[in-house]
Design a protein around this motif. Structure first.
Motif, short mmCIF file in Angstrom:
data_model
loop_
_atom_site.label_atom_id
_atom_site.label_comp_id
_atom_site.label_asym_id
_atom_site.label_seq_id
_atom_site.Cartn_x
_atom_site.Cartn_y
_atom_site.Cartn_z
N LYS A 111 4.06 6.36 6.19
CA LYS A 111 3.41 7.13 7.25
C LYS A 111 1.92 7.33 6.95
N GLU A 112 1.61 7.68 5.73
CA GLU A 112 0.21 7.95 5.41
C GLU A 112 -0.60 6.67 5.26
N ALA A 113 0.02 5.59 4.80
CA ALA A 113 -0.70 4.32 4.68
C ALA A 113 -1.21 3.87 6.05
N GLN A 114 -0.43 4.18 7.09
CA GLN A 114 -0.80 3.71 8.42
C GLN A 114 -1.64 4.72 9.20
N ALA A 115 -1.52 6.00 8.86
CA ALA A 115 -2.21 7.02 9.65
C ALA A 115 -3.49 7.52 8.99
N ASP A 116 -3.61 7.35 7.69
CA ASP A 116 -4.75 7.91 6.95
C ASP A 116 -5.59 6.76 6.40
N SER A 117 -6.76 6.54 6.99
CA SER A 117 -7.59 5.40 6.58
C SER A 117 -8.06 5.53 5.12
N LEU A 132 0.80 -1.23 0.00
CA LEU A 132 0.00 0.00 0.00
C LEU A 132 0.84 1.28 0.00
N PRO A 133 1.91 1.41 0.80
CA PRO A 133 2.68 2.67 0.76
C PRO A 133 3.18 3.02 -0.64
N PHE A 134 3.45 2.00 -1.45
CA PHE A 134 3.89 2.26 -2.82
C PHE A 134 2.80 3.01 -3.60
N TYR A 135 1.56 2.52 -3.48
CA TYR A 135 0.47 3.16 -4.22
C TYR A 135 0.13 4.53 -3.64
N VAL A 136 0.32 4.71 -2.35
CA VAL A 136 0.14 6.03 -1.74
C VAL A 136 1.15 7.00 -2.34
N ALA A 137 2.41 6.59 -2.36
CA ALA A 137 3.47 7.48 -2.86
C ALA A 137 3.31 7.78 -4.34
N VAL A 138 2.82 6.80 -5.10
CA VAL A 138 2.59 7.03 -6.54
C VAL A 138 1.43 7.98 -6.76
N ASN A 139 0.29 7.67 -6.12
CA ASN A 139 -0.92 8.43 -6.40
C ASN A 139 -0.92 9.83 -5.77
N ARG A 140 -0.18 10.02 -4.70
CA ARG A 140 -0.13 11.34 -4.08
C ARG A 140 1.09 12.14 -4.53
N GLY A 141 1.84 11.57 -5.48
CA GLY A 141 2.90 12.34 -6.12
C GLY A 141 4.20 12.46 -5.35
N TYR A 142 4.40 11.59 -4.33
CA TYR A 142 5.62 11.72 -3.52
C TYR A 142 6.87 11.35 -4.29
N PHE A 143 6.77 10.33 -5.15
CA PHE A 143 7.93 9.99 -5.98
C PHE A 143 8.21 11.11 -6.98
N LEU A 174 -3.50 -4.25 7.60
CA LEU A 174 -2.14 -3.92 7.17
C LEU A 174 -1.14 -4.39 8.22
N PRO A 175 0.11 -4.62 7.80
CA PRO A 175 1.15 -4.90 8.80
C PRO A 175 1.56 -3.61 9.50
N ARG A 176 2.34 -3.75 10.54
CA ARG A 176 2.95 -2.59 11.21
C ARG A 176 4.28 -2.33 10.50
#
Length: 335
Positions: A264-270, A51-62, A292-294
């Motif tokens: 960070k956002e994968a775990q803090a933002d539902s 999930l963090p990968f898709y968060v970073a892709v879709n929210r433009g972090y990369f 999700l895992p920790r």
């Protein structure tokens, strides 16, 4: 008699000349090609831990880190390791740690983990499931030639076998088990070819919601192999190849920073669970329920985390999945 020049006319002409020069310079730069973003090939195995990968892709972090990401789908962890070794990919977002440790024990500095996925009964990833109408209620009910599938790779099937041995079952007598790609687990259960299996999220959530299967027990590595139901079984994590980090240290640093934002956002933002719909093909109505895992960045590991990780690696050596004992602290890289 020549007309005297007004006192402000000369400065105006000088300003006009400067403006013209500036415009010329800007125009010259405008025709130069823009500097390309640094390109990274990233292996992605189909687990909710991606999930963090898709968060970073879709929210433009990369993209903000000036990185162009190429997603490379991976169907097994041995293939992921091979791709890292052969330079087919530069990084992977959820590689099983025992597979990575085994490669490091054979070829040091091939790869390093930048974050680890802590799994247990609370932070669910691995688990045993059975057909929805199965009479089985516990792992001890897997008897009389119970036919099981397993998540792929020596580490996954090795852990599954070890857990079943811990509850007193014998392979061949009580159960059989075969590796199957994650993408066919639901169909394997639905077809009736298997009585149950050792699977990962989000596959389990989908098969339970569709009443094709039911959970028997989750977090089995912590409970049966680490001997502590609350311990974090660091069974997978995000990794970069040693070559990539050595050749492109600044690019590696920017990738790690963007990945940390996604974690960070994968775990803090539902609301981030919604990215599982497109990335993992999770039905939209189920996305919010996928566990999700920790996920812990290497620099944030506590002494207890280091101890849990080392214990899991040592178990991998005992199981024969990892060739030689390896120091867990040498397997991670903080940025």
């Amino acid at each position: 008699m020549p007309r005297p020049e007004l006192s402000f006319a000369a400065p105006l002409r000088a300003a006009a000349r400067l403006a013209g020069a500036a415009a010329f310079v800007l125009a010259a730069f405008a025709v130069l090609p823009a500097q390309a973003a640094d390109r990274i090939k990233v292996g992605v195995f189909p687990s909710s831990a991606a999930l963090p990968f898709y968060v970073a892709v879709n929210r433009g972090y990369f993209k903000e880190a000036d990185l162009e990401i190429e997603e490379v789908p991976m169907t097994s962890h041995p293939l992921t390791v091979q791709a890292l070794v052969s330079n087919g990919i530069d990084a992977a977002v959820n590689l099983v740690t025992l597979e990575g440790a085994n490669m490091e024990s054979r070829r040091p500095n091939t790869l390093k983990y930048i974050s680890l996925n802590g799994q247990n009964a609370q932070h669910v990833i691995e688990q045993f499931v059975v057909k929805a109408d199965s009479p089985a209620r516990t792992l001890k009910d897997f008897r009389n030639g119970f036919k099981l599938f397993s998540a792929p790779g020596p580490a996954n099937i090795g852990a599954a076998r070890a857990v079943l041995r811990k509850v007193g079952l014998a392979e061949g007598r009580d159960f059989t088990i075969q590796e199957q790609q994650i993408g066919v687990h639901l169909g394997a259960l639905q077809s009736g070819n298997f009585d149950g299996g050792y699977t990962l999220e989000p596959s389990a959530t989908i098969m339970v919601a569709q009443k094709i299967g039911k959970r028997i027990e989750a977090g089995v590595i912590s409970t049966y192999l680490l001997g502590n139901k609350s311990a974090s079984a660091f069974a997978a994590g995000a990794v970069m190849s040693g070559r990539f980090m050595a050749d492109k240290p600044d690019v590696a640093r920017r990738f790690a920073a963007a990945w940390a934002r996604g974690v960070k956002e994968a775990q803090a933002d539902s609301s981030a669970r919604g990215y599982l719909v497109q990335g993992m093909k999770v039905p939209p109505e189920l996305a919010a329920t996928v566990p999700l895992p920790r996920i812990v960045m290497a620099e944030d590991m506590t002494p207890a985390d280091v101890g849990d990780f080392q214990k899991f690696l040592d178990i991998g050596t005992e199981l024969g999945v990892v060739k030689d004992r390896i120091d867990g602290k040498a397997l991670v890289r903080a940025f």
